[in-house]
Design a protein around this motif. Structure first.
Motif, PDB file in Angstrom:
ATOM      1  N   PHE A 109       1.282   1.140   0.568  1.00 51.33           N
ATOM      2  CA  PHE A 109       2.227   0.040   0.805  1.00 51.33           C
ATOM      3  C   PHE A 109       1.494  -1.297   0.895  1.00 51.33           C
ATOM      4  CE2 PHE A 109       4.954   3.560   2.321  1.00 51.33           C
ATOM      5  CZ  PHE A 109       6.077   3.291   1.561  1.00 51.33           C
ATOM      6  N   ALA A 110       0.325  -1.287   1.527  1.00 53.90           N
ATOM      7  CA  ALA A 110      -0.428  -2.537   1.674  1.00 53.90           C
ATOM      8  C   ALA A 110      -0.916  -3.038   0.315  1.00 53.90           C
ATOM      9  CB  ALA A 110      -1.604  -2.312   2.617  1.00 53.90           C
ATOM     10  N   THR A 111      -1.364  -2.100  -0.528  1.00 52.06           N
ATOM     11  CA  THR A 111      -1.851  -2.502  -1.857  1.00 52.06           C
ATOM     12  C   THR A 111      -0.712  -3.106  -2.676  1.00 52.06           C
ATOM     13  OG1 THR A 111      -3.498  -0.761  -1.799  1.00 52.06           O
ATOM     14  CG2 THR A 111      -3.008  -1.696  -3.958  1.00 52.06           C
ATOM     15  N   LEU A 112       0.461  -2.469  -2.618  1.00 49.60           N
ATOM     16  CA  LEU A 112       1.591  -3.013  -3.380  1.00 49.60           C
ATOM     17  C   LEU A 112       1.990  -4.396  -2.866  1.00 49.60           C
ATOM     18  CD1 LEU A 112       4.029  -0.075  -4.131  1.00 49.60           C
ATOM     19  CD2 LEU A 112       2.014  -0.816  -5.350  1.00 49.60           C
TER      20      LEU A 112
ATOM     21  N   MET B   1      -4.174  -4.779 -11.125  1.00 51.32           N
ATOM     22  CA  MET B   1      -4.804  -3.487 -11.467  1.00 51.32           C
ATOM     23  C   MET B   1      -4.821  -2.543 -10.265  1.00 51.32           C
ATOM     24  SD  MET B   1      -5.438  -3.257 -14.588  1.00 51.32           S
ATOM     25  CE  MET B   1      -6.404  -1.762 -14.614  1.00 51.32           C
ATOM     26  N   ARG B   2      -5.044  -3.134  -9.061  1.00 54.06           N
ATOM     27  CA  ARG B   2      -5.050  -2.276  -7.864  1.00 54.06           C
ATOM     28  C   ARG B   2      -3.683  -1.640  -7.665  1.00 54.06           C
ATOM     29  NH1 ARG B   2      -7.722  -6.527  -5.187  1.00 54.06           N
ATOM     30  NH2 ARG B   2      -5.816  -6.961  -4.043  1.00 54.06           N
ATOM     31  N   ARG B   3      -2.632  -2.427  -7.947  1.00 54.26           N
ATOM     32  CA  ARG B   3      -1.274  -1.888  -7.788  1.00 54.26           C
ATOM     33  C   ARG B   3      -1.044  -0.726  -8.752  1.00 54.26           C
ATOM     34  NH1 ARG B   3       0.045  -7.493  -7.546  1.00 54.26           N
ATOM     35  NH2 ARG B   3       0.653  -8.099  -5.464  1.00 54.26           N
ATOM     36  N   ALA B 158       9.262  -0.520   1.499  1.00 49.54           N
ATOM     37  CA  ALA B 158       8.448  -1.284   0.549  1.00 49.54           C
ATOM     38  C   ALA B 158       9.005  -2.696   0.369  1.00 49.54           C
ATOM     39  CB  ALA B 158       8.401  -0.555  -0.788  1.00 49.54           C
ATOM     40  N   LEU B 159      10.299  -2.789   0.068  1.00 50.13           N
ATOM     41  CA  LEU B 159      10.878  -4.115  -0.190  1.00 50.13           C
ATOM     42  C   LEU B 159      10.894  -4.971   1.068  1.00 50.13           C
ATOM     43  CD1 LEU B 159      13.885  -3.182  -2.512  1.00 50.13           C
ATOM     44  CD2 LEU B 159      11.666  -4.106  -3.172  1.00 50.13           C
ATOM     45  N   GLY B 160      11.129  -4.318   2.207  1.00 49.30           N
ATOM     46  CA  GLY B 160      11.180  -5.059   3.464  1.00 49.30           C
ATOM     47  C   GLY B 160       9.829  -5.569   3.907  1.00 49.30           C
ATOM     48  N   PRO B 165       9.840  -6.929  -6.143  1.00 44.99           N
ATOM     49  CA  PRO B 165      10.428  -5.916  -7.037  1.00 44.99           C
ATOM     50  C   PRO B 165       9.832  -5.954  -8.445  1.00 44.99           C
ATOM     51  CG  PRO B 165      12.151  -7.076  -5.844  1.00 44.99           C
ATOM     52  CD  PRO B 165      10.870  -7.780  -5.526  1.00 44.99           C
ATOM     53  N   GLY B 166       9.583  -7.143  -8.951  1.00 44.09           N
ATOM     54  CA  GLY B 166       9.030  -7.255 -10.308  1.00 44.09           C
ATOM     55  C   GLY B 166       7.672  -6.597 -10.404  1.00 44.09           C
ATOM     56  N   ARG B 167       6.852  -6.855  -9.399  1.00 41.75           N
ATOM     57  CA  ARG B 167       5.513  -6.246  -9.412  1.00 41.75           C
ATOM     58  C   ARG B 167       5.597  -4.745  -9.189  1.00 41.75           C
ATOM     59  NH1 ARG B 167       2.178 -10.835  -6.056  1.00 41.75           N
ATOM     60  NH2 ARG B 167       2.065 -12.319  -7.756  1.00 41.75           N
TER      61      ARG B 167
END
Lengths: 247, 464
Positions: A109-112, B1-3, B158-160, B165-167
């Motif tokens: 979650f942190a990476t995202l 890239m990390r994502r 995640a969104l909160g 969202p795009g990424r």
């Protein structure tokens, strides 16, 4: 000067006249709220009072029919992604990826979110959130609700956001975990984080919040200073206000 | 890239990827290796029979050149190396042509005559599997991309917590696309490389063809991944997303191609082969009568100002054969030219019909890039016809230019037979294939842009 009198542009959170309806039911009927750095505000109210709706409006998951919701000056309805950049959020039910460990979930979650915590940093955040070290590497599928909640707290802490939103944060936590959680929230507030929590838990409200708003009928019917009342007085006042609104 | 790395790590944790990958790799490997084995065997047969035919031609007895023209020989169509991946029209068009005087023969012996049960089920080739099964694999990988997170509650977390969202969408799409490249692209590259290294690929510009072909297949797989993710962006549950994506798959991969084929046949009429043969027969019959022959003889004698054939500076029979063939050649050019142009027009319309189904666009693009489209077959047919004409012309001029007097007949031997080179066929170049591929490639790109464009507002409004 009370925090509620903060000008909108100086507030971390500024809600003005927010109205939200679901069909014929009005969930919020002109909600006003201001929150400054380091403040902890508790929204108290029965089920259906509009607590979660308020949080969803702040996150931009819902859009108000009228009024404005600004996070650090950003209109959440217009630019929800921009507003959420300043927000950390712990839902009532923290859901994790069951096949990943606590550390892996936190790092994911942190990476995202654009962060890149190392394993050690992730472990430190989990420890700060109160998750026992021996649980860090276990699959989240085997976690209790309290353990998942602590990973959620760690995810939120990792972001060092200006506004922390908590939706029924102590629901389902054992007393020890709830006490740990209260301490974590107070520490975040001391670092300057503004905290908005939606809850039924009067006991934790007194422990954590600097201001309490009783939400009923879609608006805050009374704002209370919880430090001026003991637990029993707070409970009595809360029930009286709800009864007045209902009558 | 990390994502992308984080999403890929999450994806690799999922047993689905291993199952989908194993099934796709197995299907592709079985189809590809089977086709490769058949292609190698066919190539060996072609080499052996071509050598035998050449020996038979060179070893024929001394005879009149026109008899040698009728003696004829068989020529074989070299299979495109990438037919191992996409046989295209090859199984349905003949593989060998008898080259002989006067006749524009059909290519005979179709590979489909030997088709096994798998081929009859429409899953005989790698291209069939990519066209039908790979979209299912992409759907199975992509349907849960957001719906499962929504159902589980992880999307809310995640969104909160500031994840854009795009990424999120881009990272997830990139990770799943990498997974697809691994489970689809690598097996295709392996089979293609095997074909490239083990078969004669002269003139095919094989590696650029192979890479372009694989890119087309991956674009198609990516399209269905986008479709699955598009549905997943809206669906409340993963189950709903899967059901909706499968319904779209049935529509795009099974129903729409049938509809499009019917529409193309209805709106782009083509001359039938039977009509072409009937017209040729109708035009040639009056030319072959004794009266017509006598008339042409008189015309030639008059043209040279003589009254007897022996007075001509050329051999009358040879000259008449040259002129008869010129007449036939013009007829063949007109009738078969129109026939092949009719089929080409349908192929072009079929490529545009890809707007109804990306599977059709891929089929047109894939065959063209693999060198197994009908244009390659038509090119082979005309190359054979040119070869046939060159033999007839050489034999006819040998007779024409060596006039025989007093009813004697010219007899030629191996020196003349050796003047006829072995049949050689160079495929249409890659540049032509790329030009022909422009329309289906554009259509596939439109599909990608369209579905990608539909995703944009849903991503912007993504809700947990």
């Amino acid at each position: 000067m009370g925090a509620s009198a903060l000008p909108a542009d100086a507030s971390v959170l500024a809600i003005d006249g927010a109205v939200k309806r679901f069909g014929s039911r009005t969930a919020l009927a002109g909600l006003d709220l201001r929150l400054g750095d380091g403040e902890v505000f508790a929204l108290l109210g029965p089920n259906g009072a509009g607590k979660t709706t308020t949080i969803n409006l702040i996150l931009g998951f819902l859009r108000a029919e009228a009024g404005t919701i600004r996070v650090c000056g950003i209109e959440a309805g217009e630019d929800p992604v921009g507003a959420r950049r300043h927000v950390a959020y712990i839902p009532e039910q923290v859901a994790l990826y069951p096949g990943l460990s606590g550390v892996e979930n936190l790092r994911y979650f942190a990476t995202l979110a654009g962060l890149d915590p190392s394993k050690d940093e992730a472990r430190a955040l989990l420890a700060e959130a109160g998750l026992a070290p021996e649980a860090h590497g276990r699959k989240a599928g085997a976690y209790s609700k309290g353990m998942r909640q602590k990973v959620g707290i760690a995810v939120a802490l990792a972001r060092r956001a200006r506004l922390l939103l908590l939706d029924e944060p102590t629901s389902g936590l054992d007393p020890s975990a709830a006490a740990d959680f209260s301490a974590t929230v107070r520490a975040a507030a001391e670092r300057g984080t503004a905290v908005l929590m939606a809850t039924h838990d009067l006991y934790r409200v007194r422990e954590m919040a600097g201001r309490v708003g009783v939400l009923s009928g879609g608006r805050i019917v009374e704002e209370i200073d919880p430090t001026a009342l003991d637990h029993a007085a707070l409970e009595r006042l809360y029930i009286e206000r709800l009864a007045e609104v209902a009558s | 890239m990390r994502r992308i790395g984080a999403e890929l790590a999450l994806c690799l944790q999922d047993a689905r990827l291993r199952w989908v990958g194993a099934v796709l790799a197995l299907l592709l490997a079985v189809a590809g290796l089977g086709a490769w084995r058949d292609a190698v065997r066919y190539g060996q047969d072609v080499d052996a029979v071509t050598a035998a035919e050449r020996a038979r031609w060179l070893g024929q007895d001394a005879k009149n050149p026109h008899s040698a023209d009728h003696f004829g020989l068989w020529v074989f169509k070299p299979s495109a190396p990438l037919a191992v991946l996409d046989p295209g029209s090859e199984p349905y068009t003949g593989r060998m042509v008898r080259v002989e005087a006067h006749v524009f023969n059909d290519a005979v012996y179709r590979a489909v005559q030997e088709a096994g049960p798998l081929a009859r089920a429409g899953l005989g080739s790698v291209a069939d599997i990519v066209g039908l099964v790979v979209p299912l694999g992409a759907i199975l990988l992509g349907f849960s991309a957001f719906a499962a997170d929504r159902e589980r509650g992880t999307l809310r977390l995640a969104l909160g917590n500031g994840i854009a969202p795009g990424r999120l969408f881009a990272g997830r799409f990139a990770a799943l696309l990498i997974a697809l490249v691994l489970v689809v692209g690598l097996p295709l590259l392996g089979i293609g490389a095997l074909a490239a290294m083990s078969r004669d690929a002269g003139g095919w510009q094989l590696w650029p063809r192979l890479l372009a072909w694989i890119a087309a297949q991956l674009a198609y797989a990516a399209l269905f991944l986008l479709v699955a993710m598009l549905v997943s962006l809206r669906a409340r549950t993963a189950g709903h997303a899967l059901a909706a994506a499968l319904a779209i798959w049935v529509g795009l991969c099974i129903a729409a191609p049938r509809l499009a084929t019917t529409a193309v046949e209805a709106f782009v009429p083509a001359v039938s082969y039977r009509e072409v043969r009937a017209r040729l027969d109708a035009e040639m019959r009056p030319h072959r009568t004794a009266e017509a022959n006598d008339g042409r003889t008189r015309e030639i004698l008059a043209r040279y100002g003589v009254s007897e054939a022996d007075e001509l500076p050329v051999d009358l029979r040879g000259l008449m054969m040259v002129e008869n063939d010129d007449h036939h050649f013009a007829l063949y050019d007109r009738e078969f030219g129109a026939f092949f142009e009719g089929i080409a027009a349908r192929e072009r319309a079929f490529a545009w019909a890809g707007l109804l189904s990306p599977r059709i666009a891929l089929q047109a693009l894939s065959q063209t890039l693999a060198g197994t489209d009908f244009a390659q077959h038509a090119h082979f047919v005309w190359t054979v016809e040119a070869y046939r004409r060159s033999i007839s012309e050489r034999m006819n001029t040998e007779i024409r230019d060596r006039p025989q007097r007093g009813g004697t007949t010219l007899v030629a031997g191996p020196e003349l037979w050796r003047e006829i080179p072995p049949f050689a066929h160079a495929p249409l170049p890659l540049a032509r294939a790329l030009a022909d591929a422009a329309v289906p490639a554009l259509v596939l790109a439109l599909w990608l842009a369209g579905v990608g464009g539909l995703c944009v507002p849903l991503v912007r409004r993504l809700k947990p």
